[in-house]
Design a protein around this motif. Structure first.
Motif, PDB file in Angstrom:
ATOM      1  N   ASP A 246       0.996 -16.633  -1.206  1.00  0.00           N
ATOM      2  CA  ASP A 246       0.447 -16.235  -0.148  1.00  0.00           C
ATOM      3  C   ASP A 246       0.688 -14.431  -0.834  1.00  0.00           C
ATOM      4  O   ASP A 246       1.620 -13.893  -0.275  1.00  0.00           O
ATOM      5  CB  ASP A 246       1.461 -16.639   0.812  1.00  0.00           C
ATOM      6  N   SER A 247      -0.442 -14.190  -0.476  1.00  0.00           N
ATOM      7  CA  SER A 247      -0.642 -12.722  -0.817  1.00  0.00           C
ATOM      8  C   SER A 247      -0.331 -11.704   0.959  1.00  0.00           C
ATOM      9  O   SER A 247       0.737 -10.436   0.148  1.00  0.00           O
ATOM     10  CB  SER A 247      -1.777 -12.227  -1.199  1.00  0.00           C
ATOM     11  N   ARG A 248       0.078 -12.884   1.259  1.00  0.00           N
ATOM     12  CA  ARG A 248       0.026 -11.908   3.388  1.00  0.00           C
ATOM     13  C   ARG A 248      -0.588 -10.926   3.385  1.00  0.00           C
ATOM     14  O   ARG A 248      -0.715  -9.469   3.923  1.00  0.00           O
ATOM     15  CB  ARG A 248       1.205 -11.854   3.310  1.00  0.00           C
ATOM     16  N   ASP A 249      -1.851 -10.389   2.268  1.00  0.00           N
ATOM     17  CA  ASP A 249      -3.414  -9.583   2.473  1.00  0.00           C
ATOM     18  C   ASP A 249      -3.884  -9.331   3.845  1.00  0.00           C
ATOM     19  O   ASP A 249      -4.199  -8.939   4.473  1.00  0.00           O
ATOM     20  CB  ASP A 249      -4.029  -9.684   1.731  1.00  0.00           C
ATOM     21  N   TRP A 250      -3.554 -10.985   4.742  1.00  0.00           N
ATOM     22  CA  TRP A 250      -3.871 -10.869   6.331  1.00  0.00           C
ATOM     23  C   TRP A 250      -3.600 -10.027   6.904  1.00  0.00           C
ATOM     24  O   TRP A 250      -3.852  -9.522   8.000  1.00  0.00           O
ATOM     25  CB  TRP A 250      -4.053 -12.078   6.447  1.00  0.00           C
TER      26      TRP A 250
ATOM     27  N   GLY B 129       0.185  -3.313   3.249  1.00  0.00           N
ATOM     28  CA  GLY B 129       0.136  -1.741   2.807  1.00  0.00           C
ATOM     29  C   GLY B 129      -0.120  -3.155   1.112  1.00  0.00           C
ATOM     30  O   GLY B 129      -0.205  -4.155   0.242  1.00  0.00           O
ATOM     31  N   VAL B 130      -1.608  -1.926  -0.140  1.00  0.00           N
ATOM     32  CA  VAL B 130      -1.822  -2.608  -1.327  1.00  0.00           C
ATOM     33  C   VAL B 130      -0.812  -2.415  -1.913  1.00  0.00           C
ATOM     34  O   VAL B 130      -0.106  -3.426  -2.915  1.00  0.00           O
ATOM     35  CB  VAL B 130      -2.959  -1.825  -1.678  1.00  0.00           C
ATOM     36  N   ASP B 131       0.283  -1.949  -2.482  1.00  0.00           N
ATOM     37  CA  ASP B 131       1.503  -2.162  -3.419  1.00  0.00           C
ATOM     38  C   ASP B 131       1.985  -3.203  -2.589  1.00  0.00           C
ATOM     39  O   ASP B 131       2.599  -3.582  -3.856  1.00  0.00           O
ATOM     40  CB  ASP B 131       3.062  -0.453  -3.304  1.00  0.00           C
ATOM     41  N   LYS B 132       2.656  -3.306  -1.044  1.00  0.00           N
ATOM     42  CA  LYS B 132       2.984  -4.829  -1.192  1.00  0.00           C
ATOM     43  C   LYS B 132       2.287  -5.769  -1.296  1.00  0.00           C
ATOM     44  O   LYS B 132       2.523  -7.406  -2.086  1.00  0.00           O
ATOM     45  CB  LYS B 132       3.606  -4.690   0.157  1.00  0.00           C
ATOM     46  N   ILE B 133       1.496  -5.845  -1.647  1.00  0.00           N
ATOM     47  CA  ILE B 133       0.795  -7.137  -1.782  1.00  0.00           C
ATOM     48  C   ILE B 133      -0.089  -7.709  -3.000  1.00  0.00           C
ATOM     49  O   ILE B 133       0.298  -8.848  -3.788  1.00  0.00           O
ATOM     50  CB  ILE B 133      -1.308  -7.163  -0.988  1.00  0.00           C
ATOM     51  N   VAL B 134      -0.165  -6.468  -3.664  1.00  0.00           N
ATOM     52  CA  VAL B 134       0.322  -6.071  -5.508  1.00  0.00           C
ATOM     53  C   VAL B 134       1.815  -7.402  -5.388  1.00  0.00           C
ATOM     54  O   VAL B 134       1.659  -8.077  -6.668  1.00  0.00           O
ATOM     55  CB  VAL B 134       0.298  -4.773  -5.712  1.00  0.00           C
ATOM     56  N   ASP B 135       2.908  -6.645  -4.955  1.00  0.00           N
ATOM     57  CA  ASP B 135       4.065  -7.012  -5.557  1.00  0.00           C
ATOM     58  C   ASP B 135       3.942  -8.820  -5.272  1.00  0.00           C
ATOM     59  O   ASP B 135       5.249  -9.316  -6.013  1.00  0.00           O
ATOM     60  CB  ASP B 135       5.074  -5.852  -4.708  1.00  0.00           C
TER      61      ASP B 135
ATOM     62  N   LEU C  57      -7.057  -5.775  -5.430  1.00  0.00           N
ATOM     63  CA  LEU C  57      -7.127  -6.822  -6.311  1.00  0.00           C
ATOM     64  C   LEU C  57      -7.351  -6.314  -7.881  1.00  0.00           C
ATOM     65  O   LEU C  57      -7.368  -6.490  -8.641  1.00  0.00           O
ATOM     66  CB  LEU C  57      -8.854  -7.150  -6.034  1.00  0.00           C
ATOM     67  N   PRO C  58      -8.009  -5.198  -8.185  1.00  0.00           N
ATOM     68  CA  PRO C  58      -8.050  -4.690  -9.573  1.00  0.00           C
ATOM     69  C   PRO C  58      -6.427  -4.545 -10.043  1.00  0.00           C
ATOM     70  O   PRO C  58      -6.497  -4.700 -11.240  1.00  0.00           O
ATOM     71  CB  PRO C  58      -8.260  -3.106  -9.292  1.00  0.00           C
ATOM     72  N   LEU C  59      -5.339  -3.881  -9.147  1.00  0.00           N
ATOM     73  CA  LEU C  59      -3.877  -3.828 -10.473  1.00  0.00           C
ATOM     74  C   LEU C  59      -3.102  -5.144 -10.188  1.00  0.00           C
ATOM     75  O   LEU C  59      -2.534  -5.323 -11.367  1.00  0.00           O
ATOM     76  CB  LEU C  59      -3.210  -3.255  -8.441  1.00  0.00           C
ATOM     77  N   ILE C  60      -4.176  -6.343  -9.200  1.00  0.00           N
ATOM     78  CA  ILE C  60      -2.749  -7.456  -9.518  1.00  0.00           C
ATOM     79  C   ILE C  60      -4.514  -7.923 -11.151  1.00  0.00           C
ATOM     80  O   ILE C  60      -2.837  -8.596 -11.463  1.00  0.00           O
ATOM     81  CB  ILE C  60      -3.780  -8.568  -8.031  1.00  0.00           C
ATOM     82  N   ILE C  61      -4.740  -7.723 -10.908  1.00  0.00           N
ATOM     83  CA  ILE C  61      -5.705  -8.192 -12.016  1.00  0.00           C
ATOM     84  C   ILE C  61      -5.344  -8.188 -13.224  1.00  0.00           C
ATOM     85  O   ILE C  61      -4.748  -8.792 -14.444  1.00  0.00           O
ATOM     86  CB  ILE C  61      -7.434  -8.696 -12.325  1.00  0.00           C
ATOM     87  N   LYS C  62      -5.127  -6.914 -13.416  1.00  0.00           N
ATOM     88  CA  LYS C  62      -5.231  -6.149 -14.527  1.00  0.00           C
ATOM     89  C   LYS C  62      -3.018  -6.692 -14.759  1.00  0.00           C
ATOM     90  O   LYS C  62      -3.037  -6.429 -16.122  1.00  0.00           O
ATOM     91  CB  LYS C  62      -4.818  -4.389 -14.129  1.00  0.00           C
TER      92      LYS C  62
END
Length: 267
Positions: free
Chosen positions: A179-183, A187-193, A220-225
Motif C-alpha cells: 500500500d503506497s498510502r498515497d491517499w 509526501g513524495v519521498d515517503k510514498i516512494v520509500d 511515480l517517476p521516482l518509483i519507476i526509476k
C-alpha cells in the motif's frame, strides 16, 4: 474448614471446547490482520500477490472521483515508458468521465471494476452486492467494449459472502500486498520509500488516481526509476495471475465461528 470441589465431566468438556474455540478465533483474527496467506483454491479468496521468481510487479490505480489527477498520472506512466498497468474504475465515475476512460483504454492499460457505489459491500445484503457488481459490469463493458474480469472492492472491504458472489459473477477479487498510502498524501519521498522498500516479485501495488491524491504523479517517476534499477518489469494484474500460484487470504466466516463458540456453551 475443609473445602470440597466437585467437577462435572460435561462442564469440563464444555470448558475446554470453548477455550479451544476461543484460541482458534484469536488465531484467525491474527492471521487475517497480518495478511498471512491461508489461501485455499477451494474457497472464495482475494488475491494479494503472486508467487513467482520473475521480477515482475503490477502497479494498480483506483479511481472513484475527480478529474484532475488521472491525466497527470497517465502522462507520468507514458513519459517513463510504462506500457502496462491496471486501473480499477468506479462505474458512476466512468460514466461522467468517458474521455479519461478512453485515454486509459487507448494507452493499452488494463481496466478492472471498482464497483458501483463506494460502499462497504460487507454491510449490504446478497441482493444488493450482486446488483452493485452487475451494474458496474454492464456500464464498464459498454464503455470499454471489454468485460472486466477483475474487481477491487470499494475500500478493499469484503467478507466471505462478498467473495462468493463476486466469484459467481466470474470476477476475481484483487487486493494488494504493498500500500503506497498515497491517499494520505504522506509526501513524495515517503510514498516512494514505501513502495520501493516493500516491493517484491509478484507484488500488487495499491495507488490511486482520484483527486484525493496530490503527490502520486510526482512520486511515480521516482518509483519507476528505482524499481527498474532493481530489475523489475511492470505488468498487468492479469499478467501476474498467469505467472504462478496466487497468494491470497481465505476469509473465515466470523459469524459462524462465533455461533459455534456460543453453541459450545450449551453442550
Amino acid at each position: 474448614m475443609n473445602s470440597f470441589y466437585v467437577f462435572n465431566g460435561r462442564k469440563i468438556k464444555r470448558f475446554f471446547f470453548v477455550l479451544a474455540a476461543a484460541i482458534f478465533a484469536i488465531g484467525v483474527i491474527y492471521v487475517e490482520s497480518d495478511n498471512i496467506s491461508v489461501f485455499s483454491e477451494n474457497n472464495p479468496s482475494a488475491i494479494y500477490s503472486v508467487s513467482t521468481d520473475k521480477k515482475q510487479i503490477a502497479l494498480t490505480f483506483d479511481i472513484s472521483w475527480g478529474e484532475k489527477r488521472a491525466e497527470p498520472i497517465l502522462q507520468a506512466l507514458k513519459d517513463n515508458g510504462v506500457q502496462k498497468a491496471t486501473f480499477f474504475l468506479s462505474a458512476p465515475w466512468s460514466k461522467t468521465h468517458p474521455d479519461i476512460v478512453n485515454a486509459i483504454k487507448e494507452s493499452g492499460y488494463e481496466i478492472g471494476s471498482h464497483g458501483f457505489k463506494h460502499d462497504n459491500y460487507s454491510t449490504l445484503t446478497d441482493e444488493e452486492i450482486r446488483k452493485q457488481i452487475s451494474s458496474a459490469h454492464t456500464i464498464l463493458t459498454a464503455m470499454t467494449g471489454q468485460e472486466p474480469k477483475l474487481i477491487r472492492l470499494p475500500n478493499g472491504d469484503f467478507d466471505k459472502r462478498v467473495l462468493g458472489i463476486a466469484q459467481s459473477l466470474n470476477y476475481t477479487v484483487i487486493q494488494w500486498d504493498t500500500d503506497s498510502r498515497d491517499w494520505k498524501n504522506i509526501g513524495v519521498d515517503k510514498i516512494v520509500d514505501r513502495v520501493v522498500s516493500k516491493a517484491h516479485p509478484g507484488d500488487i501495488v495499491l495507488m490511486h488516481a482520484s483527486d484525493s491524491v496530490k503527490q502520486t504523479h510526482e512520486a511515480l517517476p521516482l518509483i519507476i526509476k528505482e524499481l527498474r534499477n532493481k530489475g523489475y518489469e511492470f505488468v498487468t494484474v492479469t499478467d501476474l495471475l498467469q505467472q504462478g500460484s496466487t497468494q491470497g487470504t481465505e476469509v473465515r466466516d466470523h459469524a459462524s465461528l462465533q455461533k459455534s463458540i456460543e453453541d459450545a456453551g450449551g453442550l
